[in-house]
Design an enzyme around this catalytic site. Structure first.
Site, mmCIF file in Angstrom:
data_model
loop_
_atom_site.group_PDB
_atom_site.id
_atom_site.type_symbol
_atom_site.label_atom_id
_atom_site.label_comp_id
_atom_site.label_asym_id
_atom_site.label_seq_id
_atom_site.Cartn_x
_atom_site.Cartn_y
_atom_site.Cartn_z
ATOM 1 N N CYS A 207 6.340 -5.098 2.543
ATOM 2 C CA CYS A 207 7.162 -4.013 2.004
ATOM 3 C C CYS A 207 7.312 -4.187 0.498
ATOM 4 O O CYS A 207 7.739 -5.237 0.034
ATOM 5 C CB CYS A 207 8.516 -4.034 2.705
ATOM 6 S SG CYS A 207 9.850 -3.318 1.749
ATOM 7 N N GLU A 208 6.968 -3.149 -0.245
ATOM 8 C CA GLU A 208 6.985 -3.296 -1.703
ATOM 9 C C GLU A 208 8.395 -3.221 -2.277
ATOM 10 O O GLU A 208 8.606 -3.524 -3.446
ATOM 11 C CB GLU A 208 6.078 -2.258 -2.371
ATOM 12 C CG GLU A 208 6.606 -0.847 -2.381
ATOM 13 C CD GLU A 208 5.636 0.093 -3.087
ATOM 14 O OE1 GLU A 208 4.469 -0.279 -3.269
ATOM 15 O OE2 GLU A 208 6.064 1.204 -3.444
ATOM 16 N N HIS A 209 9.357 -2.866 -1.466
ATOM 17 C CA HIS A 209 10.735 -2.822 -1.976
ATOM 18 C C HIS A 209 11.433 -4.170 -1.877
ATOM 19 O O HIS A 209 12.364 -4.446 -2.626
ATOM 20 C CB HIS A 209 11.546 -1.772 -1.211
ATOM 21 C CG HIS A 209 10.991 -0.392 -1.358
ATOM 22 N ND1 HIS A 209 10.887 0.504 -0.317
ATOM 23 C CD2 HIS A 209 10.463 0.230 -2.441
ATOM 24 C CE1 HIS A 209 10.345 1.616 -0.755
ATOM 25 N NE2 HIS A 209 10.072 1.479 -2.038
ATOM 26 N N HIS A 210 11.003 -5.007 -0.921
ATOM 27 C CA HIS A 210 11.693 -6.294 -0.694
ATOM 28 C C HIS A 210 10.759 -7.495 -0.645
ATOM 29 O O HIS A 210 11.224 -8.621 -0.490
ATOM 30 C CB HIS A 210 12.485 -6.240 0.619
ATOM 31 C CG HIS A 210 13.524 -5.166 0.660
ATOM 32 N ND1 HIS A 210 13.294 -3.919 1.205
ATOM 33 C CD2 HIS A 210 14.795 -5.145 0.182
ATOM 34 C CE1 HIS A 210 14.384 -3.176 1.076
ATOM 35 N NE2 HIS A 210 15.307 -3.889 0.462
ATOM 36 N N GLN B 217 5.359 2.089 4.496
ATOM 37 C CA GLN B 217 4.651 2.511 5.714
ATOM 38 C C GLN B 217 4.161 3.957 5.630
ATOM 39 O O GLN B 217 3.065 4.286 6.098
ATOM 40 C CB GLN B 217 5.574 2.311 6.923
ATOM 41 C CG GLN B 217 4.882 2.586 8.253
ATOM 42 C CD GLN B 217 5.784 2.297 9.443
ATOM 43 O OE1 GLN B 217 6.625 1.405 9.397
ATOM 44 N NE2 GLN B 217 5.614 3.050 10.509
ATOM 45 N N HIS C 149 10.292 -3.686 10.358
ATOM 46 C CA HIS C 149 10.425 -4.131 8.963
ATOM 47 C C HIS C 149 11.474 -5.230 8.894
ATOM 48 O O HIS C 149 12.645 -4.992 9.179
ATOM 49 C CB HIS C 149 10.856 -2.963 8.080
ATOM 50 C CG HIS C 149 9.804 -1.906 7.940
ATOM 51 N ND1 HIS C 149 9.188 -1.629 6.745
ATOM 52 C CD2 HIS C 149 9.244 -1.073 8.862
ATOM 53 C CE1 HIS C 149 8.293 -0.663 6.927
ATOM 54 N NE2 HIS C 149 8.315 -0.307 8.199
ATOM 55 N N CYS D 26 12.838 -6.563 6.391
ATOM 56 C CA CYS D 26 13.896 -6.275 5.418
ATOM 57 C C CYS D 26 14.995 -5.442 6.067
ATOM 58 O O CYS D 26 16.133 -5.432 5.612
ATOM 59 C CB CYS D 26 13.325 -5.552 4.199
ATOM 60 S SG CYS D 26 12.467 -4.029 4.598
#
Ligand code: ZN
Length: 189
Positions: free
Chosen positions: A79-82, A120, A148, A150
């Site tokens: 996940c590119e956010h976390h 995703q 996920h 996260c």
């Protein structure tokens, strides 16, 4: 994000992990933590590097015109956010026209788009774009189901919750019969 990201600088990544851990108050002189920055750097390098592969498509000689579907292709992405993993399965379907593809290649396509920082929803569209571009089929249907980390180990904490995304194009979108067949084959298990 570019399809061919810059090469990975392992030394720099390890130094950055060391800096992160130090900022988080971790004492890196501890024996078992000493190599952690380098291990983490190598792990992320692996998670962000798809294995190279070449795609061979074949003429659809037998004029097969029913749905081709590969279900439950396992994948892991980040996940590119976390920077936390999300893992699950992909279902890839297409309605052939002039070209077909080796079924094992579809798993490699999933890996190609999984082994990078992702969300995703975008990964689902990218896989659909690939199938459209390479096979020019009459229709495409992609479904991704993933958990996920996260989301499941922090915040609202809903272990086992799965996120489902889909991209449906061409006749799989417009023809109710084909669409229903696709949904029956990937859902309701
Ligand atoms: Zn996340």
């Amino acid at each position: 994000m570019a399809d061919h990201p810059d090469p990975i600088d392992l030394d720099r990544a390890a130094a950055a992990v060391q800096e992160l851990l130090t900022a988080l108050g971790v004492d890196l002189t501890d024996e078992s933590l000493r190599d952690t920055p380098r291990r983490v750097a190598r792990m992320y390098a692996e998670l962000l590097t798809p294995r190279p592969f070449s795609v061979t498509t074949f003429p659809n000689d037998g004029s097969y015109d029913e749905l081709v579907i590969v279900r439950d292709i396992p994948f892991s992405s980040v996940c590119e956010h976390h920077l936390m993993p999300f893992t699950g399965v992909a279902h890839v379907a297409y309605l052939p026209k002039a070209r077909i593809v080796g079924l094992s290649k579809l798993a490699r396509v999933i890996e190609l788009y999984a082994r990078r920082l992702q969300v995703q929803e975008r990964m689902t569209s990218q896989v659909a774009d690939w199938v459209e571009r390479e096979l020019e089929p009459r229709g495409v249907g992609i479904v991704l189901e993933a958990e996920h980390l996260c989301m499941t180990i922090r915040g609202v904490q809903t272990p086992g919750a799965r996120t489902i995304t889909s991209a449906v194009r061409g006749t799989l979108r417009t023809d109710p019969r084909t669409r229903a067949e696709f949904l029956a084959l990937v859902g309701n298990r």
